[in-house]
Design a protein around this motif. Structure first.
Motif, mmCIF file in Angstrom:
data_model
loop_
_atom_site.group_PDB
_atom_site.id
_atom_site.type_symbol
_atom_site.label_atom_id
_atom_site.label_comp_id
_atom_site.label_asym_id
_atom_site.label_seq_id
_atom_site.Cartn_x
_atom_site.Cartn_y
_atom_site.Cartn_z
ATOM 1 N N GLY A 91 0.829 -1.207 0.000
ATOM 2 C CA GLY A 91 0.000 0.000 0.000
ATOM 3 C C GLY A 91 0.861 1.254 0.000
ATOM 4 N N THR A 92 0.204 2.391 -0.059
ATOM 5 C CA THR A 92 0.941 3.656 -0.003
ATOM 6 C C THR A 92 1.475 3.867 1.411
ATOM 7 N N THR A 93 0.877 3.159 2.367
ATOM 8 C CA THR A 93 1.428 3.164 3.725
ATOM 9 C C THR A 93 2.909 2.788 3.675
ATOM 10 N N HIS A 117 -1.861 11.462 7.001
ATOM 11 C CA HIS A 117 -2.431 10.128 7.189
ATOM 12 C C HIS A 117 -1.677 9.426 8.317
ATOM 13 N N ASP A 197 3.280 13.157 0.047
ATOM 14 C CA ASP A 197 2.282 12.093 0.094
ATOM 15 C C ASP A 197 1.277 12.368 -1.028
ATOM 16 N N ALA A 199 -0.917 10.114 -2.177
ATOM 17 C CA ALA A 199 -1.892 9.016 -2.174
ATOM 18 C C ALA A 199 -3.091 9.378 -3.035
ATOM 19 N N HIS A 200 -3.423 10.672 -3.064
ATOM 20 C CA HIS A 200 -4.616 11.100 -3.815
ATOM 21 C C HIS A 200 -4.254 11.927 -5.042
ATOM 22 N N HIS A 227 -3.302 2.507 -6.798
ATOM 23 C CA HIS A 227 -4.570 1.780 -6.634
ATOM 24 C C HIS A 227 -5.744 2.713 -6.361
ATOM 25 N N LYS A 228 -5.489 3.980 -6.119
ATOM 26 C CA LYS A 228 -6.613 4.888 -5.885
ATOM 27 C C LYS A 228 -7.065 5.451 -7.231
ATOM 28 N N TYR A 436 -11.786 6.270 10.321
ATOM 29 C CA TYR A 436 -11.183 5.721 9.108
ATOM 30 C C TYR A 436 -12.241 5.320 8.100
HETATM 31 C C1 LIG Z 1 -3.141 10.754 2.489
HETATM 32 C C2 LIG Z 1 -2.937 9.265 2.545
HETATM 33 N N1 LIG Z 1 -1.688 8.770 2.616
HETATM 34 C C3 LIG Z 1 -1.450 7.451 2.659
HETATM 35 C C4 LIG Z 1 -2.489 6.541 2.637
HETATM 36 C C5 LIG Z 1 -2.181 5.077 2.731
HETATM 37 O O1 LIG Z 1 -2.539 4.385 1.589
HETATM 38 P P1 LIG Z 1 -2.804 2.819 1.589
HETATM 39 O O2 LIG Z 1 -4.195 2.598 2.077
HETATM 40 O O3 LIG Z 1 -2.586 2.450 0.151
HETATM 41 O O4 LIG Z 1 -1.797 2.171 2.466
HETATM 42 C C6 LIG Z 1 -3.810 7.011 2.569
HETATM 43 C C7 LIG Z 1 -4.948 6.076 2.556
HETATM 44 O O5 LIG Z 1 -6.073 6.412 2.381
HETATM 45 C C8 LIG Z 1 -4.051 8.410 2.544
HETATM 46 O O6 LIG Z 1 -5.291 8.906 2.524
#
Ligand SMILES: Cc1ncc(COP(=O)(O)O)c(C=O)c1O
Length: 486
Positions: A91-93, A117, A197, A199-200, A227-228, A436
């Protein structure tokens, strides 16, 4: 970007070749192309389980790519204008955490907005860095945190010249962008890394009409949720590097926590999605932007709702706006965002991305159609007619400014004691609390708990927000730091 080269998809091609070979598997996974688990094959299909394989010489290895994965990473770097890219399967995490862990070690400072996040704050628990938070300004009417203002970032850099990095959301979940180019420039003038970041923000790379992307702004690292808005499978992501970063070191950081059994389903989906975006992204996202604008106009016609857009831009805390994000303020019809979110799902079979205290958010993407948008507009109109009530007892602001007593890592590992939630005011929190999505901590480890925060948590719970973070499932208590424990 080299359009001719972007037609290639090396992981996808290698898996197609591999499928035809009918290799006898004496390796993992133990389902052996599905033969050992017919129920799974019925559910997922032979096409899918047949390429659920482990790393082997012809298919390369994500932990040390030398052939097809290396080429897929080079193609992704080319498509996104980066010097190097890593395919990420956590994930982006995992990408956000790799950025923070590459930039900071224990005791280092990092400048970041508080509306990050949870992955970013959890990275601080892992590496022991100290956050220097910049309060994003809040739009009180909308109840959403905004972007960082340049003067606040500059002041934080001048007050903390030893900080190693600044982290920026580009954009926030709600589509708000800070002045990324100036922040990156300031970071480099202060010898700090600029981490983003995104992610979006995957789509920013494929349309000139959308806000500036991290790589275009000259950032050092960016975490991109393919994946988003990019169309790849859930959990697949990209980490992009600028030219000054050492990919060898960042690769070592990634391998501290990355699986040694990366999924080829995820990696091939990244490969194909990157090709799709490189070849067709521009027209796709122009269409997405048009659909989102149409939805905004139609929703604003209903009355009572406010679907906001570029009119929020103010040159500071809202430097730019991502028009593909469709956030709608609902509280003027007397309903919290989360209540409208629940009604849409339960009564109209419409699943929104999230509902918070004041807003709902629809993620408009390459997979949507005008017909779906019409359905959403119709349902919102119905909800207003059937469920609207006088606006009272609704919270107006989403963001509560934190008081940081100690670092997230010290707080997380300190000796703690359980205190009933109603009695927590004045204590220092030892865990995170968040709704969440969006996953922005209301409380992070090391922050002082106030009565306002307790009220906010109780209200969010009462309205049905999905709460995460604390050990206590129903947040009846919080783990707080014992006196003298840090
Ligand atoms: C701003 C932001 N960064 C990172 C993430 C983490 O992404 P992931 O769910 O792919 O791990 C999210 C997830 O929604 C997010 O909103």
């Amino acid at each position: 970007m080299n359009p001719e080269r972007q037609k290639k998809a090396p992981i996808y091609d290698a898996l197609e070749r591999f499928r035809k070979l009918h290799v006898v598997p004496f390796d993992v996974p133990g389902h052996k192309r599905g033969r050992g688990n017919p129920e799974l094959v019925r559910f997922l299909g032979q096409q899918c389980v047949g390429i659920d394989v482990n790393s082997m010489k012809p298919l390369d290895n994500l932990c040390h790519p030398v052939s097809i994965i290396k080429e897929a990473e080079e193609l992704a770097a080319d498509a996104f204008g980066a010097a190097h890219s890593f395919l990420m399967v956590g994930g982006t995490t995992s990408a956000v955490q790799a950025m923070v862990l590459s930039a900071c070690k224990a005791g280092d400072k990092i400048i970041l907005p508080r509306n990050v996040h949870k992955s970013a704050i959890n990275a601080l628990v892992l590496c022991g860095a100290t956050p220097v938070y910049i309060d994003p300004k809040v739009d009180v009417e909308l109840g959403i945190p905004l972007g960082m203002e340049v003067q606040d970032v500059k002041k934080a850099m001048e007050d903390n010249p030893d900080a190693k990095a600044v982290l920026v959301n580009n954009p926030t979940y709600y589509g708000i962008c800070s002045d990324l180019r100036t922040i990156v420039k300031l970071a480099h003038e202060h010898n700090m890394l600029a981490l983003v970041d995104e992610a979006h923000g995957t789509h920013f790379y494929f349309s000139e009409e959308l806000p500036c992307s991290a790589m275009e702004a000259g950032a050092d690292m960016a975490s991109v949720s393919m994946h988003k808005s990019g169309g790849s499978l859930t959990q697949s992501s990209l980490l992009l590097l600028g030219p000054e970063m050492n990919p060898g070191y960042v690769g070592q950081i990634i391998n501290l926590t990355q699986t040694t059994s990366a999924s080829y389903l995820l990696m091939s989906s990244l490969d194909l999605s990157r090709r799709n975006l490189a070849l067709r992204g521009k027209e796709s996202f122009e269409k997405v932007a048009r659909m989102a604008q149409y939805a905004r106009d139609e929703i604003n016609e209903i009355g009572g709702y406010y679907a906001y857009g570029k009119e929020l831009i103010n040159g500071g805390s809202v430097y730019d706006f991502d028009v593909t994000k469709l956030a709608v303020l609902t509280n003027k019809i007397g309903l919290a965002g989360i209540e409208v979110y629940d009604l849409l799902r339960d009564e109209y079979d419409i699943q929104m991305e999230f509902g918070d205290i004041s807003n709902i958010l629809a993620y408009i993407s390459i997979g949507d159609s005008l017909l779906d948008i019409e359905r959403l507009v119709g349902a919102l109109s119905d909800i207003r007619r059937l469920y609207a009530k006088p606006k009272k007892d609704l919270f107006t602001a989403e963001y509560i400014s934190p008081v940081v007593a100690t670092t997230p890592q010290q707080a997380f590992y300190a000796e703690k004691t359980r205190v009933p939630i109603n009695e927590c005011a004045g204590h220092i929190c030892g865990e995170s609390v968040m709704c969440y999505p969006p996953g922005i901590p209301i409380l992070a480890p090391g922050e002082v708990i106030t009565k306002d925060i307790i009220d906010y948590i109780q209200y969010a719970k009462e309205k049905g927000c999905s709460m995460q973070g604390p050990e206590s499932d129903d947040i009846s208590y919080l783990n707080v730091l014992k006196k003298g424990s840090f």
